[in-house]
Design an enzyme around this catalytic site. Structure first.
Site, PDB file in Angstrom:
ATOM      1  N   ASP A  82     -32.355  -8.223 -27.273  1.00  0.00           N
ATOM      2  CA  ASP A  82     -31.750  -7.068 -27.429  1.00  0.00           C
ATOM      3  C   ASP A  82     -31.229  -6.736 -26.286  1.00  0.00           C
ATOM      4  OD1 ASP A  82     -31.579  -4.276 -28.370  1.00  0.00           O
ATOM      5  OD2 ASP A  82     -33.165  -3.642 -27.144  1.00  0.00           O
ATOM      6  N   ASP A 107     -30.105  -2.756 -25.169  1.00  0.00           N
ATOM      7  CA  ASP A 107     -30.668  -1.402 -24.471  1.00  0.00           C
ATOM      8  C   ASP A 107     -32.199  -1.254 -24.572  1.00  0.00           C
ATOM      9  OD1 ASP A 107     -27.980  -0.217 -24.471  1.00  0.00           O
ATOM     10  OD2 ASP A 107     -28.247   0.665 -26.499  1.00  0.00           O
TER      11      ASP A 107
END
Length: 228
Positions: free
Chosen positions: A17, A19
């Site tokens: 991922d 963020d």
């Protein structure tokens, strides 16, 4: 949790991922949400940040509009949210603790991809600014055919682009939304962050407080091929 499913295993590919996992941008999303809602005279509920974490920004904009009592402003708030976030990231792009070293180590034994709910240009900009873009073979974000997290599409697509099965892939996440997507894709999941909910932690195979966790670093270093 079944930590051995990660620490005794060498994945064929690793999907991160962005963020809150690679980039320390979750604070920027929180500030952006608060700034936009504040302009409408609305303060979010204490649990709003957790409910909004990891959502696709368009879904977050609609959630903000609904919670503020202005559901008709979903599209407007979405645009304001993204503009505010981009401005904040440009002022202060930071990597999460341990992210750079971990990425450098694991890139030496597995192909890497990013699966994010952010727009592609935002992910590209963040990784370029942080000097991490070169380590990733693929960046996957939602589009007309790829649904956002918590659907598994971004993770399934990333595994396919890396040429591996989802079951042979490790996902690295920080939010419930992202963890759900990775689990639904059939991947093993490493969670990283300071305060997971019980539901989030229960879905992961291993949760570490940060990517500079000593045991995690040792796992990565042990899998780096020896120099001839």
């Amino acid at each position: 949790m079944t930590a051995s499913r990660v620490l005794s295993w060498t994945p064929a590919a690793i999907v991160f991922d962005c963020d809150g996992t690679l980039m320390d941008t979750e604070r920027h999303w929180q500030d952006a949400r608060s700034n936009v809602l504040g302009a409408y005279g609305f303060a979010p509920a204490p649990d709003f940040a957790e409910r909004a974490k990891g959502l696709h920004y368009t879904e977050c904009g609609c959630l903000m509009a609904a919670e503020s009592g202005h559901p008709e402003l979903g599209e407007v708030m979405t645009g304001q949210l993204l503009a505010e976030f981009r401005a904040l990231v440009a002022d202060n792009p930071l990597t999460m603790p341990g992210a750079r070293a971990l990425v450098q180590d694991v890139s030496r034994f597995a192909p890497l991809a990013v699966a994010s709910n952010c727009p592609a240009e935002v992910v590209e900009s963040c990784l370029e600014t942080a000097g991490l873009r070169e380590y990733f073979d693929h960046l996957v974000v939602p589009d007309e055919t790829i649904r956002p997290k918590p659907h598994p599409d971004v993770y399934l697509t990333a595994a396919g682009l890396c040429g591996v099965e989802p079951s042979d892939t490790l996902a690295i996440e920080d939010s419930l939304c992202g963890v759900q997507a990775a689990v639904r894709a059939g991947m093993r999941v490493l969670g990283a962050g300071p305060r997971p909910s019980e539901e989030t932690e229960a879905l992961t195979d291993l949760w570490v407080r940060s990517l500079d966790d000593p045991e995690l670093r040792m796992w990565a270093c042990d899998r780096v091929p020896s120099q001839a």
